[in-house]
Scaffold this motif. Structure first.
Motif, PDB file in Angstrom:
ATOM      1  N   ALA A  64       0.835  -1.212   0.000  1.00  0.00           N
ATOM      2  CA  ALA A  64       0.000   0.000   0.000  1.00  0.00           C
ATOM      3  C   ALA A  64       0.865   1.256   0.000  1.00  0.00           C
ATOM      4  O   ALA A  64       0.466   2.297  -0.514  1.00  0.00           O
ATOM      5  CB  ALA A  64      -0.930   0.001   1.208  1.00  0.00           C
ATOM      6  N   ARG A  69       3.500   2.835  -6.385  1.00  0.00           N
ATOM      7  CA  ARG A  69       2.047   2.647  -6.458  1.00  0.00           C
ATOM      8  C   ARG A  69       1.395   3.898  -7.043  1.00  0.00           C
ATOM      9  O   ARG A  69       1.785   5.017  -6.710  1.00  0.00           O
ATOM     10  CB  ARG A  69       1.506   2.379  -5.053  1.00  0.00           C
ATOM     11  N   ASP A 159      -5.530   8.405   0.045  1.00  0.00           N
ATOM     12  CA  ASP A 159      -4.197   7.799   0.114  1.00  0.00           C
ATOM     13  C   ASP A 159      -3.350   8.645   1.055  1.00  0.00           C
ATOM     14  O   ASP A 159      -2.638   9.548   0.620  1.00  0.00           O
ATOM     15  CB  ASP A 159      -3.590   7.753  -1.297  1.00  0.00           C
ATOM     16  N   VAL A 196     -10.419   4.109  -1.181  1.00  0.00           N
ATOM     17  CA  VAL A 196      -9.091   4.101  -0.577  1.00  0.00           C
ATOM     18  C   VAL A 196      -8.158   3.423  -1.581  1.00  0.00           C
ATOM     19  O   VAL A 196      -8.301   2.233  -1.859  1.00  0.00           O
ATOM     20  CB  VAL A 196      -9.079   3.331   0.766  1.00  0.00           C
ATOM     21  N   GLY A 198      -4.656   3.557  -1.486  1.00  0.00           N
ATOM     22  CA  GLY A 198      -3.358   3.146  -0.945  1.00  0.00           C
ATOM     23  C   GLY A 198      -3.463   3.039   0.563  1.00  0.00           C
ATOM     24  O   GLY A 198      -3.946   2.055   1.100  1.00  0.00           O
ATOM     25  N   GLU A 199      -3.068   4.102   1.239  1.00  0.00           N
ATOM     26  CA  GLU A 199      -3.160   4.105   2.695  1.00  0.00           C
ATOM     27  C   GLU A 199      -4.426   4.824   3.150  1.00  0.00           C
ATOM     28  O   GLU A 199      -4.683   5.959   2.744  1.00  0.00           O
ATOM     29  CB  GLU A 199      -1.951   4.836   3.288  1.00  0.00           C
ATOM     30  N   VAL A 216     -12.378  -0.027  -1.517  1.00  0.00           N
ATOM     31  CA  VAL A 216     -10.962  -0.069  -1.192  1.00  0.00           C
ATOM     32  C   VAL A 216     -10.278  -0.950  -2.239  1.00  0.00           C
ATOM     33  O   VAL A 216     -10.846  -1.949  -2.679  1.00  0.00           O
ATOM     34  CB  VAL A 216     -10.779  -0.585   0.260  1.00  0.00           C
ATOM     35  N   ALA A 220      -4.855  -2.119  -0.623  1.00  0.00           N
ATOM     36  CA  ALA A 220      -4.829  -0.915   0.203  1.00  0.00           C
ATOM     37  C   ALA A 220      -5.154  -1.323   1.639  1.00  0.00           C
ATOM     38  O   ALA A 220      -5.546  -2.465   1.893  1.00  0.00           O
ATOM     39  CB  ALA A 220      -5.850   0.084  -0.308  1.00  0.00           C
ATOM     40  N   TYR A 221      -4.969  -0.428   2.583  1.00  0.00           N
ATOM     41  CA  TYR A 221      -5.428  -0.703   3.946  1.00  0.00           C
ATOM     42  C   TYR A 221      -6.177   0.518   4.487  1.00  0.00           C
ATOM     43  O   TYR A 221      -6.050   1.623   3.965  1.00  0.00           O
ATOM     44  CB  TYR A 221      -4.252  -1.089   4.867  1.00  0.00           C
ATOM     45  N   TYR A 222      -6.958   0.289   5.508  1.00  0.00           N
ATOM     46  CA  TYR A 222      -7.741   1.373   6.125  1.00  0.00           C
ATOM     47  C   TYR A 222      -7.747   1.052   7.617  1.00  0.00           C
ATOM     48  O   TYR A 222      -8.156  -0.041   8.013  1.00  0.00           O
ATOM     49  CB  TYR A 222      -9.159   1.345   5.550  1.00  0.00           C
ATOM     50  N   SER A 252      -8.278  -5.315   3.006  1.00  0.00           N
ATOM     51  CA  SER A 252      -9.536  -5.185   2.252  1.00  0.00           C
ATOM     52  C   SER A 252     -10.569  -6.249   2.633  1.00  0.00           C
ATOM     53  O   SER A 252     -11.740  -5.923   2.837  1.00  0.00           O
ATOM     54  CB  SER A 252      -9.260  -5.203   0.746  1.00  0.00           C
ATOM     55  N   GLU A 267      -6.935  -5.867  -7.787  1.00  0.00           N
ATOM     56  CA  GLU A 267      -5.767  -5.264  -8.437  1.00  0.00           C
ATOM     57  C   GLU A 267      -5.206  -6.205  -9.492  1.00  0.00           C
ATOM     58  O   GLU A 267      -5.389  -7.418  -9.403  1.00  0.00           O
ATOM     59  CB  GLU A 267      -4.702  -4.940  -7.379  1.00  0.00           C
TER      60      GLU A 267
END
Lengths: 322, 312
Positions: A64, A69, A159, A196, A198-199, A216, A220-222, A252, A267
């Motif tokens: 991420a 990216r 991001d 979202v 990326g980050e 997302v 990526a992460y959240y 995700s 992706e």
């Protein structure tokens, strides 16, 4: 884009195959070599799939954050037909960490709001590596308010490691603007789609994350806090970041399961940074599908459904009142 | 309602340096540092050391002043139950949503499982989670009232805090009640419930947006400490924002900021006085005046809005 300059350890097998292909291609190519190259390409796809299907939580964070990216600015050129940048919060300063402007997405005219990390070192420093200041959130709020006035849907691309933690940011009300932005987005009578890319770093991400659809990208992460921050507080050492990344369930599939995101956008093999164009096509498909669903809704219904969407979030026990 | 171990006067807020307060996240396994300093031949807890002037204070005297140091005026920790007792007319508090209880949605485990941490915190504080909500009277004016307790996992907001507050706001909207939320949270959004805690910020803020559109008056009272995800959501959304003197209030923790910008922070950085100076707070209100100041603000803002509903 400068692909392959930043090599994550987890990607090593991929680069080894790529290097062998490049080697073979550099020399005069006979039929035996061509056969070998074809074989290697097939192997490459398999290895990419295998590695990226088996990422652990910390590796996902690394992907991420991968310097190659695609950034908000990449998607602005790859996904949209036109981007007319609009600067400034009309109050203090133009924050380059928050990109805002008009954009065309096929037949839709929209307003895009997105946190920007920057691509060159200079840009990255100017953008504070994607950490917006209060003026960035004020700028985003201003453009979203304008979008609502003229009935334009809003697309938010997220991001960011988080909102900037600094002296000036506190003096100018970092907490206040994030709260206000969520408060405002909750009742904007236009479609809002948030992705979202990326980050998804904490309040800095959620500050532009209150939408009718929240998606997302696969890698990526959240999260409520960065894994390093969490490890520093709960494990007393940032070295436990991998354990924190696992415990926080920030990937995700976790987010989908916890009911926080509506969709996970797959992706390309080997991650978005291996094929930004393909990633952009998938993102565009999602955005168009979402807008198609949302633009037929009445403004009041949109706002009511958005409320219900966030209203349902959270898990707790409820026993019968005694 | 206090468990025997509940720290009565001093707390992390009064004793620990502000640098020990985290940013968006919380630390729950440390007991608030009690200022009780046993003296020879004196029953424990009779005397307390003030975190402001470091003087030794007779406990009864400070209690009579609502847990404010009689010598220097330093505002000490008060539990959510004590706050309710201080703020609302005697015997008028009716608790709402007490039956909501926290769970462990992530199966979170750091050095200690979250499920165990919850049980320990509940036993230690006598609370089921970090907020009390309900209704009561402030000088005979009916209000909806929420109070967070900084002793329960740093007063951090997880699903129960978010849900209780959202229900409180929704009920205040429906019943047309003025809304008072007193914040005390060094923890912000609770890490142990991950992304669900973050989403509580959006949930409560959305409820407040509806309340505001309906014409409600929200008075947010910031007390020591109000940080991270709590500061960056409901606590900053008051029509009126009051703060107790010298409370620590901000988005990122001072340690995080120091680590990022590597300069010394100004002395008053992230205090109530600092926020007032920068324009983010309406009034700094001493604890002894809080009740009357809130009553007065209600009289200014919603004499028309809530009267017709007083009976419902």
């Amino acid at each position: 884009m400068a692909r392959g300059l930043h090599r994550l350890p987890l990607e090593r097998p991929i680069y080894e195959i790529q290097d062998r292909i490049a080697e073979l291609e550099a020399a005069p190519v006979g039929s035996a070599e061509q056969e070998e190259i074809r074989k290697l390409r097939r192997e490459l796809v398999e290895v990419q799939k295998e590695i990226f299907a088996g990422l652990d939580p910390w590796q996902t964070v690394e992907v991420a954050r991968h310097p190659d990216r695609p950034k908000t600015s990449d998607y602005l050129s790859l996904v949209f037909d036109e981007f007319v940048e609009l600067h400034g919060d009309k109050s203090f300063r133009d924050d380059p960490a928050m990109l805002t402007g008009f954009a065309k997405l096929d037949q839709h005219r929209v307003v895009v709001v997105g946190t920007q990390k920057g691509k060159t070192l200079e840009e990255r420093q100017a953008c504070h590596f994607g950490c917006a200041h209060p003026e960035g959130y004020r700028k985003a709020m201003g453009k979203m308010r304008m979008a609502a006035k003229y009935g334009l849907p809003v697309i938010c691309l997220i991001d960011t490691p988080g909102a900037y933690p600094g002296l000036g940011a506190e003096e100018r009300g970092q907490a206040q603007v994030i709260a206000e932005s969520m408060f405002m987005m909750a009742s904007l009578p236009i479609p809002i789609v948030c992705v979202v890319i990326g980050e998804g770093g904490s309040g800095g991400a959620l500050g532009i994350g209150v939408g009718d659809r929240v998606a997302v990208l696969e890698h990526a992460y959240y999260s409520v806090i960065s894994p390093e921050g969490c490890a520093g507080i709960l494990w007393k050492s940032a070295e436990h970041k991998a354990a924190a990344a696992t415990a926080l369930r920030m990937r995700s599939a976790d987010l989908r399961e916890l009911g926080v995101v509506d969709a996970v956008i797959e992706e390309p093999a080997g991650g978005a940074h291996r094929d930004p164009r393909q990633m952009a096509i998938r993102l565009k498909t999602y955005l168009l599908k979402s807008l198609k669903e949302l633009t037929t809704e009445q403004p009041d219904d949109l706002v009511a459904k958005r409320y219900e969407k966030f209203r349902r979030m959270g898990q707790f026990l409820e026993t019968a009142a005694s | 309602m206090e468990s025997p171990q509940t720290p009565v006067l001093g707390s992390r807020a009064t004793v620990q340096a502000p640098a020990d307060v985290g940013g968006l996240a919380s630390e729950g396994d440390e007991q608030p540092v009690t200022t009780v300093r046993p003296k020879r031949g004196v029953p424990e807890g009779l005397w307390l050391k003030c975190g402001g002037c470091l003087d030794t204070i007779f406990r009864k005297e400070a209690e009579a002043m609502l847990n404010v140091c009689p010598k220097c005026g330093h505002h000490w920790y008060v539990s959510a139950r004590q706050r309710v007792a201080q703020l609302l007319d005697e015997g008028t508090f009716e608790e709402w949503d007490a039956e909501l209880a926290p769970t462990d949605p992530l199966g979170f485990r750091d050095r200690k499982p979250y499920a165990e941490r919850l049980v320990a915190e509940q036993r230690r504080t006598g609370l089921t989670d970090a907020v009390l909500t309900g209704t009561g009277m402030i000088r005979a004016r009916r209000v909806a009232c929420g109070v967070t307790d900084s002793a329960f996992i740093m007063g951090s907001m997880g699903s129960v805090v978010g849900e209780r507050l959202t229900r409180l706001v929704e009920r205040a909207t429906h019943d047309k009640l003025p809304l008072i939320i007193v914040s005390a949270s060094g923890g912000g959004a609770r890490m142990h419930e991950g992304i669900l805690s973050l989403m509580q910020m959006a949930k409560v803020s959305a409820a407040l947006a509806r309340y505001s559109e309906a014409g409600g008056l929200f008075i947010s009272v910031l007390t020591n400490p109000t940080m991270g995800g709590v500061a960056a959501s409901f606590a900053s959304l008051g029509d009126l924002v009051f703060a107790e003197p010298k409370a620590l209030i901000g988005f990122a923790g001072p340690r995080t900021i120091k680590a990022t910008i590597r300069i010394e922070l100004p002395k008053e950085f992230q205090t109530s006085e600092f926020l007032l100076e920068h324009g983010f707070i309406d009034r700094i209100v001493a604890r002894k005046d809080l009740k009357s100041e809130i009553a007065r603000a209600i009289d200014y803002c919603c004499s028309g809005w809530s009267k017709d509903s007083a009976s419902s």
